[in-house]
Enzyme design. Structure first.
Site, mmCIF file in Angstrom:
data_model
loop_
_atom_site.group_PDB
_atom_site.id
_atom_site.type_symbol
_atom_site.label_atom_id
_atom_site.label_comp_id
_atom_site.label_asym_id
_atom_site.label_seq_id
_atom_site.Cartn_x
_atom_site.Cartn_y
_atom_site.Cartn_z
ATOM 1 N N GLU A 1 0.857 -1.021 0.057
ATOM 2 C CA GLU A 1 -0.120 -0.045 -0.097
ATOM 3 C C GLU A 1 0.712 1.261 -0.166
ATOM 4 O O GLU A 1 2.171 1.160 0.220
ATOM 5 C CB GLU A 1 -1.071 0.135 1.256
ATOM 6 C CG GLU A 1 -2.155 -1.157 1.134
ATOM 7 C CD GLU A 1 -2.920 -1.081 2.382
ATOM 8 O OE1 GLU A 1 -2.733 -0.132 3.097
ATOM 9 O OE2 GLU A 1 -3.848 -1.811 2.392
ATOM 10 N N HIS B 1 -8.962 9.466 3.622
ATOM 11 C CA HIS B 1 -8.906 8.489 2.433
ATOM 12 C C HIS B 1 -8.877 8.684 1.199
ATOM 13 O O HIS B 1 -10.012 9.655 0.817
ATOM 14 C CB HIS B 1 -9.683 7.194 2.762
ATOM 15 C CG HIS B 1 -9.065 5.771 2.213
ATOM 16 N ND1 HIS B 1 -9.024 5.666 0.975
ATOM 17 C CD2 HIS B 1 -8.484 4.885 2.775
ATOM 18 C CE1 HIS B 1 -8.736 4.365 0.524
ATOM 19 N NE2 HIS B 1 -8.119 4.124 1.551
ATOM 20 N N ARG C 1 -1.075 8.704 1.408
ATOM 21 C CA ARG C 1 -2.555 9.092 1.438
ATOM 22 C C ARG C 1 -2.690 10.716 1.397
ATOM 23 O O ARG C 1 -3.611 11.094 0.655
ATOM 24 C CB ARG C 1 -3.389 8.557 2.620
ATOM 25 C CG ARG C 1 -3.311 6.962 2.468
ATOM 26 C CD ARG C 1 -4.296 6.486 3.913
ATOM 27 N NE ARG C 1 -4.242 4.995 3.423
ATOM 28 C CZ ARG C 1 -4.806 4.182 4.511
ATOM 29 N NH1 ARG C 1 -5.563 4.637 5.626
ATOM 30 N NH2 ARG C 1 -5.027 2.874 4.044
ATOM 31 N N HIS D 1 -11.165 9.718 7.165
ATOM 32 C CA HIS D 1 -11.156 8.438 7.228
ATOM 33 C C HIS D 1 -10.660 7.763 8.713
ATOM 34 O O HIS D 1 -11.353 7.205 9.305
ATOM 35 C CB HIS D 1 -10.112 7.656 6.393
ATOM 36 C CG HIS D 1 -9.941 6.235 6.259
ATOM 37 N ND1 HIS D 1 -11.124 5.406 6.446
ATOM 38 C CD2 HIS D 1 -8.953 5.368 6.528
ATOM 39 C CE1 HIS D 1 -10.543 4.123 6.536
ATOM 40 N NE2 HIS D 1 -9.092 4.047 6.555
ATOM 41 N N ARG E 1 -0.821 8.506 9.243
ATOM 42 C CA ARG E 1 -0.766 7.092 9.384
ATOM 43 C C ARG E 1 -0.391 6.430 8.025
ATOM 44 O O ARG E 1 -1.126 6.497 7.146
ATOM 45 C CB ARG E 1 -2.252 6.815 9.873
ATOM 46 C CG ARG E 1 -2.330 5.440 10.141
ATOM 47 C CD ARG E 1 -3.717 4.821 10.535
ATOM 48 N NE ARG E 1 -4.731 4.790 9.404
ATOM 49 C CZ ARG E 1 -5.183 4.050 8.769
ATOM 50 N NH1 ARG E 1 -4.583 2.799 8.958
ATOM 51 N NH2 ARG E 1 -6.076 4.287 7.842
#
Length: 546
Positions: A135, A251, A297, A358, A393
């Site tokens: 990811e 997100h 992100r 998110h 994060r």
């Protein structure tokens, strides 16, 4: 309300008129508020030595954890290393990670995931070998997943099954935690409201907050409707230190269709090769970051917003068609089914997406055992802030943190039982002037608040918009915060307004851009003045109106 009453009550407000001695009383050793991965793991550890009650707002199986699609970031592959995972986490955290927390959680996460597998969790594998996905922000594939894109549901089901083995764990569902019970700086449990039994006092020797974040504060969110910041607001009212709450992670890719919930389209989709396109089919992420769709992100979210502004469109498109139908049906069954409800065949059609709120990166400041500045109160999971995530994060690190810190908080609660005495009951009478709660259209105020937060405190922020948000929420607070409500929708609104004020205050204060906090009027990172955590509590008096 007089200041003397506020001082006597300490939390200041229990949102309704009552005398505690007139309510039913429940006693337990450890009270866990929340039934996500962190709360359940804490309960399991504590139940080896004590009586545990888990209070959850809906069903135990319904939480943000249960909705998590992507997976768990964990070093199980021989080609990976703890050092590589630590490095990726620190880089994405933009200078604000607590390196000790990062190393501890990543190292202990290996044992926690292996433990889950011994309890029956089934992660996706091929020929007996775990499958790994990469990811954004990760230097290599290390994300394990279950049921394709239903990892959270698998983890929660496994933990619930394990919890049911323990006769000392009692789960109270459809029960709203209204406020913490504190006296002389010590937490003694919580006042709760059960859907059928009404208000009750739950007295506990140790209380663990595991209530999740505050995603519903924003109009566009991947979070379920119950995530209204209750634990954060309760902690603030009780005098707990809140840390880094200006950092809200958005997100990049959530389904954007009229009539559809803003369902998460997992980052694992881009990890498998999905690409982002504008309406005319132009791929744009390589123009913004060398890692393109696998950039962190915050970068992807801001890039999408810029493309939406440039093209005048309301969304961009995620293209998976080149991955093939067989791969998509095996790897992303939930996403395929969801999109199919709106006549989108992900093997043939592009998916309309845009960013949504998110993850709440900041939270109740806690140490590596989950302890807060309030005796008897611990926190774990998304509601807590250990400094693990820093300013942003890293994808799939949240379930890892919840597993590790859930166990640590459960163990710490047991360790503290030896020093704590049986709580309550003690009498506290509270009366508020009966307001005209029926005169307030709660749903309208809530939607106005969520829209305001999305516009002024969303992916991009600037001083004028934050001032506007501050003034508007201050006005709403004047007739909502001290109003008496007797049902959860009113308490939700009060909690949301409380957290909105805190987030706006901290976002105005941090005059730089770092991680998922982006100020268009201060677009540069400022390590000289701002390479530090933000912190506040109720006693500081910095946040007006709440």
């Amino acid at each position: 309300m007089t200041q003397s009453v506020k001082k006597q009550m300490e939390p200041g407000r229990y949102l309704a008129s009552f005398d505690t001695m007139s309510l039913p009383h429940i006693f337990t050793d450890v009270l866990v508020l929340g039934s996500g991965v962190g709360g359940l793991r804490a309960a399991i550890d504590a139940a080896d030595h004590a009586e545990v009650m888990v209070v959850t707002k809906q069903l135990a199986s319904e939480s943000c954890s249960a909705n998590a699609q992507g997976g768990v970031a964990v070093v199980l592959d021989s080609n990976d290393s703890i050092e590589a995972h630590v490095k990726d986490t620190l880089e994405v955290g933009c200078g604000l990670c607590n390196e000790s927390a990062v190393r501890t959680i990543i190292s202990e996460g290996i044992e926690r995931v292996n433990e889950l597998m011994t309890w029956g969790a089934k992660f996706d594998a091929c020929d007996g070998k775990l499958l790994y996905t990469r990811e954004g922000g990760h230097s290599r594939p290390r994300i394990v997943h279950a049921r394709g894109d239903a990892t959270g549901a698998e983890l929660v089901a496994t933990l619930i099954a394990e919890a049911q083995v323990h006769s000392r764990i009692h789960i109270l569902e459809h029960t709203y935690a209204v406020d913490l019970l504190t006296r002389d700086g010590v937490c003694h449990g919580a006042i709760v409201h059960n859907a059928t039994k009404g208000r009750m006092m739950v007295w506990s020797r140790q209380t663990i907050l595991a209530t999740g974040g505050a995603g519903k504060l924003f109009r566009e969110t991947t979070n379920p409707s119950v995530i209204t910041g209750d634990g954060l607001a309760m902690a603030y009212r009780a005098g707990a230190n809140l840390m880094d709450l200006e950092f809200i992670q958005f997100h990049p890719t959530t389904l954007y269709i009229a009539g559809a919930s803003r369902a998460l389209i997992s980052e694992a989709v881009r990890g498998e090769g999905g690409i982002l396109l504008t309406k005319d089919g132009t791929r744009f992420m390589p123009n913004y970051h060398p890692d393109a769709e696998l950039a962190p992100r915050d970068v992807v979210s801001r890039s999408i917003i810029q493309e939406m502004k440039r093209t005048g469109d309301t969304n961009v498109y995620l293209d998976l068609t080149h991955l093939g139908r067989e791969v998509l049906e095996q790897r992303f069954p939930r996403i395929k089914a969801l999109c199919g409800e709106f006549d989108i065949d992900i093997a043939r059609d592009r998916i309309p997406v845009r960013p949504s709120a998110h993850y709440t990166v900041g939270g109740v400041a806690s140490d590596l055992d989950g302890r807060t500045n309030i005796d008897g109160l611990l926190a774990c999971g998304e509601v807590a802030c250990t400094g693990f995530h820093g300013a942003n994060r890293l994808g799939s690190n949240s379930l890892l943190e919840a597993l590790v810190m859930g166990k640590r908080a459960g163990a710490a609660a047991i360790g503290s039982l030896r020093k704590s005495t049986k709580a309550g009951p003690y009498s506290m009478a509270y009366t508020v002037e009966k307001g005209r709660a029926s005169a307030i259209d709660i749903a309208d105020v809530e939607m106005s608040l969520r829209s305001l937060m999305w516009r002024q405190a969303g992916v991009e922020r600037q001083e004028f918009g934050l001032i506007t948000a501050d003034e508007r929420t201050d006005f709403w607070c004047k007739y909502v915060i001290e109003r008496e409500f007797d049902r959860p929708v009113g308490w939700d609104l009060q909690n949301m307004l409380t957290l909105a004020k805190v987030i706006i205050h901290l976002a105005r204060e941090r005059t730089e851009s770092r991680g998922c906090h982006y100020r268009s009027d201060f677009p540069k990172r400022d390590d000289v003045n701002w390479k530090r955590h933000s912190s506040l509590n109720r006693s500081s008096g910095e946040v007006k109106g709440v």
